[in-house]
Design an enzyme around this catalytic site. Structure first.
Site, PDB file in Angstrom:
ATOM      1  N   ARG A  51       0.685  -1.037  -0.047  1.00  0.00           N
ATOM      2  CA  ARG A  51       0.063  -0.159  -0.125  1.00  0.00           C
ATOM      3  C   ARG A  51       0.622   1.308  -0.034  1.00  0.00           C
ATOM      4  NH1 ARG A  51      -4.043  -0.822   4.695  1.00  0.00           N
ATOM      5  NH2 ARG A  51      -2.031  -0.564   5.594  1.00  0.00           N
ATOM      6  N   LYS A 147       1.402 -18.472   7.268  1.00  0.00           N
ATOM      7  CA  LYS A 147       0.540 -18.774   8.531  1.00  0.00           C
ATOM      8  C   LYS A 147       0.219 -17.248   9.160  1.00  0.00           C
ATOM      9  CE  LYS A 147       2.614 -19.872  12.510  1.00  0.00           C
ATOM     10  NZ  LYS A 147       3.336 -18.933  13.430  1.00  0.00           N
ATOM     11  N   ASP A 176       4.731 -23.541   6.019  1.00  0.00           N
ATOM     12  CA  ASP A 176       5.134 -23.859   7.268  1.00  0.00           C
ATOM     13  C   ASP A 176       6.841 -23.708   7.443  1.00  0.00           C
ATOM     14  OD1 ASP A 176       6.190 -24.773  10.044  1.00  0.00           O
ATOM     15  OD2 ASP A 176       4.140 -25.683  10.115  1.00  0.00           O
ATOM     16  N   HIS A 177       7.356 -22.648   7.788  1.00  0.00           N
ATOM     17  CA  HIS A 177       8.603 -22.599   7.432  1.00  0.00           C
ATOM     18  C   HIS A 177       9.498 -23.701   8.038  1.00  0.00           C
ATOM     19  CE1 HIS A 177       9.063 -20.352  11.357  1.00  0.00           C
ATOM     20  NE2 HIS A 177      10.419 -20.651  11.343  1.00  0.00           N
ATOM     21  N   LYS A 181      13.174 -26.033   6.979  1.00  0.00           N
ATOM     22  CA  LYS A 181      14.542 -26.319   7.733  1.00  0.00           C
ATOM     23  C   LYS A 181      15.069 -27.386   7.425  1.00  0.00           C
ATOM     24  CE  LYS A 181      13.034 -23.790  11.775  1.00  0.00           C
ATOM     25  NZ  LYS A 181      13.997 -22.598  12.141  1.00  0.00           N
ATOM     26  N   GLU A 215      12.423 -20.786  23.113  1.00  0.00           N
ATOM     27  CA  GLU A 215      13.176 -19.448  22.732  1.00  0.00           C
ATOM     28  C   GLU A 215      13.314 -18.827  23.691  1.00  0.00           C
ATOM     29  OE1 GLU A 215      10.985 -18.313  18.942  1.00  0.00           O
ATOM     30  OE2 GLU A 215       9.314 -19.128  20.066  1.00  0.00           O
ATOM     31  N   ASP A 234       0.126 -20.303  17.705  1.00  0.00           N
ATOM     32  CA  ASP A 234       1.344 -19.907  17.035  1.00  0.00           C
ATOM     33  C   ASP A 234       2.430 -21.003  16.642  1.00  0.00           C
ATOM     34  OD1 ASP A 234       2.969 -17.586  16.074  1.00  0.00           O
ATOM     35  OD2 ASP A 234       4.357 -17.917  17.848  1.00  0.00           O
ATOM     36  N   HIS A 239       3.878 -25.715  13.297  1.00  0.00           N
ATOM     37  CA  HIS A 239       5.212 -26.326  13.600  1.00  0.00           C
ATOM     38  C   HIS A 239       5.583 -27.464  14.279  1.00  0.00           C
ATOM     39  CE1 HIS A 239       5.987 -22.129  11.942  1.00  0.00           C
ATOM     40  NE2 HIS A 239       6.200 -21.718  12.978  1.00  0.00           N
ATOM     41  N   LYS A 330       8.172 -18.959  24.965  1.00  0.00           N
ATOM     42  CA  LYS A 330       8.876 -17.887  25.012  1.00  0.00           C
ATOM     43  C   LYS A 330       9.757 -17.660  26.366  1.00  0.00           C
ATOM     44  CE  LYS A 330       7.040 -16.432  20.878  1.00  0.00           C
ATOM     45  NZ  LYS A 330       7.422 -16.939  19.894  1.00  0.00           N
TER      46      LYS A 330
END
Ligand code: BG6
Length: 483
Positions: A51, A147, A176-177, A181, A215, A234, A239, A330
């Protein structure tokens, strides 16, 4: 050892949301690395669309800045100017008419067209409709969607239906990254390209499986998204679910999209519903000056979880009675992701006074320092008796392949080239995503109805105490979270 590089066919790639965080952090730097590797024909075009009323020169300058920020080692690369020359920009209104004619004029006939929807899912429908309506997408075009693919079964189904109005399933690449991997793909290589493991890969020999994706970061900076989502939506629904599928699936008859995805779907459909006692959710608290979750999301009443640990069971012959323990969160002790296959103890020990027997473990490290570690029992050297000790057969993939670890391709590089090649094996099919939501939905609904608070946990730990209890009560222990 250098892998064989095969150029892809000529293509035009349009990135919707090209000035956004994902494009700057992952997509554009990933494309640059493939360009620098020589994977793209000279004529390939990458068209940014967003945009923002910026122009081509500013988009090129911002892409150079993004590469400097997220891949600093390559900021001065001699390949950069030629990459920037490939970039074009169109200011475009996803829900209106502005910009579409310019986009159409930029697209070349006779080359592969790919459209990356790096935008909020509410815009997927509008983009698909306009791409079809303006005749920009044809029957061979591909769309790539990020996602979150929905937030529950109902919304995922609605998204699938919206996309299906304009594109065939064979044109839709749901990312889905984790599937991009290297080590995740290695799970399939380890299982299906070796004779060693597959005969033992079942309830007769495996005691349990542990998957940890830990993480150290909190959610500051993306609190608005995260607070609507939580660890279950998430990370677990996508994942970790994909990891479970690759560990648990039957051997596909061939490494192709239909065969692999059919087998993954069977695993998801075989998941038993989760019992409330088999899940622990947590939320990190503040620690000194470090803000807690509630500060990070600026919502003092939030009941969203930043940590989940759970025990799942797969109701089929291969996995009868083998629990899979999953945890992700996290602000934990270390950034580390691993899968541990913990084998049963030998049925009988022939050694007296040999010390405690330990079970074999195959640990697959996804990050950092991707590799494999097989723990085996051997004799401790020395005279007098037969003392046994467990030692690791440890392998770092980078070392074994003679690479320095920094040149391992990023997940997005692999996935984007697969889109151009038209290979959907490492992308999620619509029915897979829906099945995964069907399994997570009741858990999330029960949390929302219960109005209870997640268990608090201190930053820098392994999560709430209760998550340790999840294994202790089965007489098992989590592996330590450490790098
Ligand atoms: C994303 C999640 O999909 O994956 C993030 O939205 C998470 O919350 C990230 O941090 C983890 O990915 P990786 O590749 O860093 O393990």
């Amino acid at each position: 050892m250098v892998s064989r590089l095969i150029q892809v066919e000529d293509f035009d790639l349009v990135i919707f949301g090209a000035t956004g965080d994902l494009a700057r952090r992952k997509i554009l730097p990933g494309l640059f690395r493939r360009h620098a590797a020589g994977q793209f024909p000279d004529t390939v075009r990458i068209i940014g669309a967003a945009r923002t009323a910026t122009d081509e020169a500013a988009f090129r300058a911002d892409t150079a800045a993004a590469i400097a920020e997220f891949d600093p080692a390559r900021a001065q690369s001699p390949d950069l100017p030629a990459f920037l020359d490939r970039l074009h920009y169109v200011a475009l209104d996803a829900t209106g008419d502005e910009g579409w004619a310019q986009l159409s004029a930029l697209m070349r006939p006779g080359v592969i067209r790919a459209f990356y929807f790096s935008v909020a899912p509410v815009l997927f429908g509008a983009l698909a409709e306009r791409l079809a309506g303006h005749g920009i997408a044809d029957g061979d075009s591909r769309i790539v969607v990020e996602k979150p693919f929905g937030r529950d079964l109902g919304s995922a189904r609605a998204l699938n239906e919206t996309l299906a109005r304009h594109f065939d399933e064979g044109q839709i690449y749901r990312i889905d990254h984790y599937l991009g991997k290297e080590t995740v793909q290695n799970l399939m290589a380890v299982r299906f390209a070796n004779m060693l493991f597959e005969p033992l890969w079942n309830a007769h020999y495996i005691d349990h499986v542990q998957i940890t994706v830990a993480e150290t970061m909190g959610v500051a900076g993306r609190g608005a998204y995260y607070d609507q989502s939580g660890a279950m939506r998430d990370m677990i629904q996508n994942h970790l679910m994909q990891l479970v599928c690759l560990i648990a699936m039957e051997p596909p008859y061939h490494f192709d999209p239909a065969a692999v995805r059919d087998e993954k779907l069977k695993v998801i459909r075989a998941l038993e519903p989760l019992a409330p006692g088999d899940i622990v959710r947590g939320q990190y608290v503040a620690d000194g000056d470090t803000p807690g979750y509630l500060d990070d999301v600026e919502n003092p009443d939030s009941r969203t979880e930043s940590f989940v640990a759970l025990k799942l069971r797969i109701a089929n012959w291969r996995w009868q009675g083998v629990p899979f323990y999953l945890r992700t969160g996290k602000r934990l002790r270390a950034r580390t992701s691993e899968i541990a296959i913990v084998f049963r103890l030998p049925p009988h020990s022939i050694f007296d006074d040999s010390g405690p027997q330990k079970a074999n473990q195959l640990v697959i490290r996804l990050q950092p320092n991707e590799g494999m570690n097989l723990k085996v029992m051997i004799k401790e050297p020395g005279p007098g008796g037969m003392r046994l000790v467990q030692v690791p057969l440890d392998m770092s993939f980078a070392e074994a392949l003679g690479r320095d670890g920094t040149d391992m391709p990023d997940a997005y590089e692999r996935l984007i080239t697969d889109v151009i090649r038209g290979n959907q094996t490492l992308f999620m099919r619509g029915d897979e995503v829906e099945a995964a939501w069907a399994w997570t939905d009741p858990v999330i609904a029960a949390w929302e109805a219960s109005k209870t608070q997640p268990e608090p946990y201190d930053p820098g730990t392994s999560g709430p105490e209760e998550s340790l209890g999840l294994m202790h009560r089965d007489g098992r222990r989590w592996r330590e979270i450490k790098t």
